[in-house]
Design a protein around this motif. Sequence first.
Motif: not given
Length: 277
Positions: A86-97
Motif C-alpha cells: 500500500a505504501v509503495t503504490l501510494c508513493v509511486n502511483g500506478s506501476m508495473e506489478p
Amino acid sequence: MHRRATIPARINIIGEHTDYAGGKSLAFATDVHLILDAKSLPTGFEGDPTVVELWQAAGGWPAHLSVTSSIPIGVGMSSSAALCLAVTLCVNGSMEPLAACKEAQRLEHEILKTPCGLLDQMAMMFGKEGSASLLDFTLLRSTTVPVPSDWMFKLVDSKIHRKLSQSSYSASVDSQLQTVHVDSENQRVERALNATARHLGPLLNASHASLQKRGVSLPEVDRQVELLQNTPGVIGARMMGGGFGGMILVLVESDDVLPELRTYSPSRGGFVEEIFE
C-alpha cells in the motif's frame, strides 16, 4: 494530492516456504483488505510511526497517512506485506506489478526486518476474481488459474500469534531438509493444478506434514490440524503462512462444515486510485 491504495489479504493454497528457494506456489487474493489513504501536507508527516517510517523509506512526499484494515495481524494473512504494498503504490502511483512487489519486499526487509520472499506480494498484486495465481519464483511469473467450484476454503485461527521477525523463521535450516521440502512441495503444487477437491485435500495434508519436518510448525498447531483433518466434512487442512502459529487453511465439502466460519473466494488484486475531493 490524495491517493488511496487497496490491498487484499492473500490465501496460499499450497506451496509454502518455497518462494525464497525459487519454487512455486498456488495462491489467491481475498476480499479482506488493507486501505491506505495518503493526503498531501505542506510539510511533515502525520500517522502511525511505523507507517511514516515505511513512507519515508519509500521516498514518500509530505503526507497525512491513515490505515484501515480488516486483515488480522500476525495470523499468516500477510498484513505486513499488504501495508508495504500500500505504501509503495501510494508513493509511486500506478506501476508495473512485479516492480511494486520488489519494492514492497525491500521495505519489509529493511524496515520491518522480515526476511520474506515474494509470495505474499505477488499473490496480492496479481489476483483475479475467481482465479488463483500460479507463482513461479524462479521466473518471477504469475499465471492465472481458474479455481474449481468444489474448492471451498475456510480459515481457523490457531490463536497462536507470532511476528516472523521475532521467530526462528529467519534461522538457518539444514539445506538438504529444505531441498527435500521444496522439491516435494513443488510437485504438490503441480498436482494441485488439475485436482478435484477430493484429490487436493490429501495434498494439503501432505504439505503440512512436510512443513512439520521442515521445522516451521508447532506441536500446538499440529494438534489442531490433526483434529481438523479428522473432522467430518473436512477434506484437508494445513498450517498457512510463515509458520509458528497463525491461520490453518481448511478445505471443506460444503458451507455447512464448520458453519461458524466464512468461506473465502478469490478476489481482485491490489490497486491504487487518485481521489478527487
